[in-house]
Scaffold this active site. Structure first.
Site, mmCIF file in Angstrom:
data_model
loop_
_atom_site.group_PDB
_atom_site.id
_atom_site.type_symbol
_atom_site.label_atom_id
_atom_site.label_comp_id
_atom_site.label_asym_id
_atom_site.label_seq_id
_atom_site.Cartn_x
_atom_site.Cartn_y
_atom_site.Cartn_z
ATOM 1 N N ASN A 120 0.871 -1.182 0.000
ATOM 2 C CA ASN A 120 0.000 0.000 0.000
ATOM 3 C C ASN A 120 0.910 1.236 0.000
ATOM 4 O O ASN A 120 1.668 1.451 0.944
ATOM 5 C CB ASN A 120 -0.882 -0.072 1.259
ATOM 6 C CG ASN A 120 -1.765 1.155 1.458
ATOM 7 O OD1 ASN A 120 -1.345 2.281 1.236
ATOM 8 N ND2 ASN A 120 -2.980 0.916 1.903
ATOM 9 N N GLY A 179 0.374 4.414 0.334
ATOM 10 C CA GLY A 179 0.142 5.399 1.402
ATOM 11 C C GLY A 179 0.796 4.965 2.703
ATOM 12 O O GLY A 179 1.458 5.746 3.394
ATOM 13 N N LYS A 180 0.623 3.681 3.030
ATOM 14 C CA LYS A 180 1.238 3.163 4.262
ATOM 15 C C LYS A 180 2.749 3.151 4.150
ATOM 16 O O LYS A 180 3.445 3.477 5.117
ATOM 17 C CB LYS A 180 0.803 1.704 4.471
ATOM 18 C CG LYS A 180 -0.517 1.523 5.096
ATOM 19 C CD LYS A 180 -0.581 0.049 5.452
ATOM 20 C CE LYS A 180 -1.962 -0.408 5.611
ATOM 21 N NZ LYS A 180 -2.028 -1.850 5.829
ATOM 22 N N ASP A 217 -1.266 -3.456 9.946
ATOM 23 C CA ASP A 217 -2.635 -3.772 9.535
ATOM 24 C C ASP A 217 -3.517 -2.761 10.229
ATOM 25 O O ASP A 217 -3.379 -2.517 11.430
ATOM 26 C CB ASP A 217 -3.054 -5.191 9.883
ATOM 27 C CG ASP A 217 -4.266 -5.575 9.044
ATOM 28 O OD1 ASP A 217 -4.097 -5.820 7.831
ATOM 29 O OD2 ASP A 217 -5.395 -5.585 9.567
ATOM 30 N N SER A 218 -4.366 -2.151 9.461
ATOM 31 C CA SER A 218 -5.082 -1.012 10.013
ATOM 32 C C SER A 218 -6.452 -0.905 9.380
ATOM 33 O O SER A 218 -6.779 -1.597 8.424
ATOM 34 C CB SER A 218 -4.272 0.270 9.756
ATOM 35 O OG SER A 218 -3.808 0.292 8.425
ATOM 36 N N ARG A 232 -1.253 5.339 13.473
ATOM 37 C CA ARG A 232 0.013 4.715 13.073
ATOM 38 C C ARG A 232 1.174 5.335 13.845
ATOM 39 O O ARG A 232 2.080 4.636 14.292
ATOM 40 C CB ARG A 232 0.176 4.888 11.558
ATOM 41 C CG ARG A 232 1.304 4.092 10.943
ATOM 42 C CD ARG A 232 1.147 3.947 9.434
ATOM 43 N NE ARG A 232 -0.043 3.170 9.102
ATOM 44 C CZ ARG A 232 -1.175 3.697 8.626
ATOM 45 N NH1 ARG A 232 -1.286 4.994 8.399
ATOM 46 N NH2 ARG A 232 -2.225 2.931 8.388
HETATM 47 P P1 IMP Z 1 -4.915 -3.342 5.302
HETATM 48 O O1 IMP Z 1 -4.283 -3.012 6.605
HETATM 49 O O2 IMP Z 1 -3.910 -3.596 4.229
HETATM 50 O O3 IMP Z 1 -5.945 -4.406 5.443
HETATM 51 O O4 IMP Z 1 -5.653 -2.040 4.788
HETATM 52 C C1 IMP Z 1 -6.095 -1.069 5.653
HETATM 53 C C2 IMP Z 1 -6.976 -0.088 4.946
HETATM 54 O O5 IMP Z 1 -7.504 0.766 5.968
HETATM 55 C C3 IMP Z 1 -6.228 0.816 4.008
HETATM 56 O O6 IMP Z 1 -6.260 0.372 2.693
HETATM 57 C C4 IMP Z 1 -7.023 2.120 4.162
HETATM 58 O O7 IMP Z 1 -8.122 2.054 3.373
HETATM 59 C C5 IMP Z 1 -7.508 2.096 5.578
HETATM 60 N N1 IMP Z 1 -6.582 2.879 6.403
HETATM 61 C C6 IMP Z 1 -5.654 2.414 7.281
HETATM 62 N N2 IMP Z 1 -4.949 3.417 7.802
HETATM 63 C C7 IMP Z 1 -5.416 4.535 7.232
HETATM 64 C C8 IMP Z 1 -5.044 5.904 7.371
HETATM 65 O O8 IMP Z 1 -4.111 6.288 8.075
HETATM 66 N N3 IMP Z 1 -5.773 6.746 6.637
HETATM 67 C C9 IMP Z 1 -6.791 6.368 5.838
HETATM 68 N N4 IMP Z 1 -7.147 5.117 5.641
HETATM 69 C C10 IMP Z 1 -6.462 4.193 6.346
#
Ligand code: IMP
Length: 209
Positions: A16, A18-19, A75-76, A196
């Protein structure tokens, strides 16, 4: 409790963007050489866990085993109280294959409307961080930030659900904040703002000191 210290090279176990950007920003003050899972050509494991911590752990272990390096996974997700905590661990999946977060944010608004849930729409973001080593040692940390949802989405910054989330004590959404404001890491070490950055503060104290 003794924590294992991290030094040298680290895999950021995320595809991801952004992450990945946020993890690099958070690690920037430390002498850690960050390489992404994508750059190493690592596969993305299926997120079969039922909790943020379980999914972060399985992603970090998979990346660490595959690379032979320590690996950090996040994971968020966004939990909306009136929706019983949804989308929660399914936050990425609500955006579908095309990663359409505008559609995912509209779905949240539509579900709140369908339920007749009145504002304020309380919500929180959670970030579970897992730091794994190739011998399967894992360190886990979790951060949370509470706030309220706003519609229509506000701001073009950040990623995912940032444009609909206004953290408590602020009047602008994460989508309207710079990266520094969203992390909200105070120089004196008091509590950061984003989920985070809050999880990362604990990780830094335990494993980067
Ligand atoms: P995963 O952890 O890969 O299952 O994806 C977590 C999803 O949660 C991300 O794709 C975002 O859509 C959302 N998410 C997690 N952290 C944030 C953040 O800091 N801002 C906005 N969306 C977030």
């Amino acid at each position: 409790m003794t924590h294992r210290k991290l030094a040298g090279r680290l895999v950021a176990a995320t595809h991801n963007s952004g992450k990945l950007r946020e993890l690099r920003e958070l690690l920037a003050p430390y002498a850690i050489d960050v390489v992404s899972a994508g750059a190493l050509g690592l596969a993305e494991p299926e997120e079969t866990g039922e909790t943020f911590a379980a999914n972060a752990t399985l992603k970090a272990i998979a990346a660490s085993r595959a690379s032979g390096l320590p690996a950090l996974a996040d994971d968020s997700g966004l939990c909306v109280e009136a929706l019983g905590g949804a989308p929660g661990v399914y936050s990425a999946r609500w955006a579908g294959e095309g990663k359409d977060f505008a559609a995912a944010m509209r779905r949240i608004e539509a579900e709140l409307e369908a339920m007749g849930a009145p504002p304020p729409w309380r919500a929180y973001f959670v970030s579970a961080l897992a730091l794994a080593w190739p011998d399967d040692h894992v360190e886990n940390f979790e951060g949370r930030v509470d706030g309220a949802l706003v519609f229509p989405p506000r701001g073009e910054r950040g990623f995912g659900y940032d444009p609909i989330f206004v953290p408590d004590g602020h009047d602008r959404s994460f989508g309207e904040m710079s990266a520094e404001e969203k992390h909200g890491l105070p120089a004196d070490g008091s509590r950061a703002l984003s989920h985070r950055a809050r999880a990362f503060q604990d990780l830094a104290r335990a494993c980067l000191g």
